[in-house]
Design a protein around this motif. Structure first.
Motif, short mmCIF file in Angstrom:
data_model
loop_
_atom_site.label_atom_id
_atom_site.label_comp_id
_atom_site.label_asym_id
_atom_site.label_seq_id
_atom_site.Cartn_x
_atom_site.Cartn_y
_atom_site.Cartn_z
N GLU A 246 -4.19 0.92 -2.80
CA GLU A 246 -4.43 -0.15 -1.85
C GLU A 246 -3.39 -1.26 -1.96
N SER A 247 -3.04 -1.60 -3.19
CA SER A 247 -2.05 -2.65 -3.46
C SER A 247 -1.39 -2.27 -4.78
N ALA A 248 -0.25 -1.62 -4.68
CA ALA A 248 0.37 -1.01 -5.85
C ALA A 248 0.68 -2.03 -6.95
N SER B 48 1.31 -0.88 -13.26
CA SER B 48 0.55 0.05 -14.11
C SER B 48 0.26 1.37 -13.40
N GLN B 49 0.51 1.44 -12.11
CA GLN B 49 0.32 2.67 -11.36
C GLN B 49 1.61 3.49 -11.26
N THR B 50 2.66 3.03 -11.90
CA THR B 50 3.86 3.85 -12.05
C THR B 50 3.49 5.07 -12.88
N PRO C 256 0.84 -1.20 0.00
CA PRO C 256 0.00 0.00 0.00
C PRO C 256 0.88 1.26 0.00
N VAL C 257 0.39 2.29 -0.65
CA VAL C 257 1.11 3.56 -0.74
C VAL C 257 0.13 4.70 -0.52
#
Lengths: 112, 114
Positions: B79-81, B84-86, B18-19
């Motif tokens: 919630e759970s990196a 694709s969320q880069t 998570p971040v």
């Protein structure tokens, strides 16, 4: 259909010429329209805002709005190399709350 | 410059962790926005807030949640990196009562998910 659409370019214009950037939007109820400029690695910065049909001029920049055609444009006169950047069109969509939505941006290069 | 600060400015994290990214403003603006920016996509709206505890989804909200418990802070949580969320994440603030209705942007957060 995307809510705000721009020609992603790249657009290349010789120094001193007029650069023309275009944007269309889907929500007829939109009231506020903006052009942001973003240099590489930096945050977007506002350069023009327009709210009513017609032209709005600020120095070398002219924003044009046509609500009937759902079309916004930005003209940059006497283009300078320092105008080389990505230009982002933004629209405030009124959907209850105000939702600020951007197009994909147009990369503009001014060639000396 | 508008008083808007994003933290952290850079972060590298592992897939599945998570971040949380923070946006802090000192302008007392009602609206706050989270965008992500990827090449060829401009700024895509993730979530936005129109008041304390009032939030709504943008066009790319899957995998993200937000919270706004105070006017000045707007938190974005992955919630759970996933890889694709880069992306580069920008926070923005605006106040529709100000005539121009313009938005001010934070400096951005570069997030890398490995």
């Amino acid at each position: 259909q995307k809510e705000v659409e721009q020609n992603s370019g790249p657009l290349s214009v010789p120094e001193g010429a007029i650069a023309s950037l275009n944007c269309t939007y889907s929500d007829r109820g939109s009231q506020s329209f903006f052009w942001y400029r973003q240099y590489s690695g930096k945050s977007p910065e506002l350069i023009m805002s327009i709210y009513s049909n017609g032209d709005k001029e600020d120095g070398r920049f002219t924003a044009q709005l046509n609500k009937a055609s759902q079309y916004v444009s930005l003209l940059i006169r006497d283009s300078q190399p320092s105008d080389s950047a990505t230009y982002l069109c933004a629209v405030n969509l009124i959907q209850g709350a105000q939702k600020l939505v951007f197009g994909q941006g147009t990369r503009l290069t001014i060639n000396p | 410059d508008a008083g808007i600060t994003q933290s952290p400015r850079h972060k590298v994290t592992e897939t599945g962790t998570p971040v949380t990214l923070r946006c802090h403003q000192t302008e007392n603006h009602r609206y706050m926005y989270w965008y992500r920016q990827d090449p060829g996509h401009g700024l895509r709206l993730i979530h936005y807030s129109y008041g304390v505890k009032d939030t709504d989804k943008g066009e790319v909200s899957d995998g993200y949640s937000v919270s706004r418990s105070k006017t000045e802070d707007f938190l974005l949580t992955l919630e759970s990196a996933t890889s694709s969320q880069t992306s580069v994440y920008f926070c923005a603030i605006s106040d529709p009562t100000i005539p121009t209705g313009r938005a001010f942007f934070g400096q951005g957060t570069r997030l890398t998910v490995v």
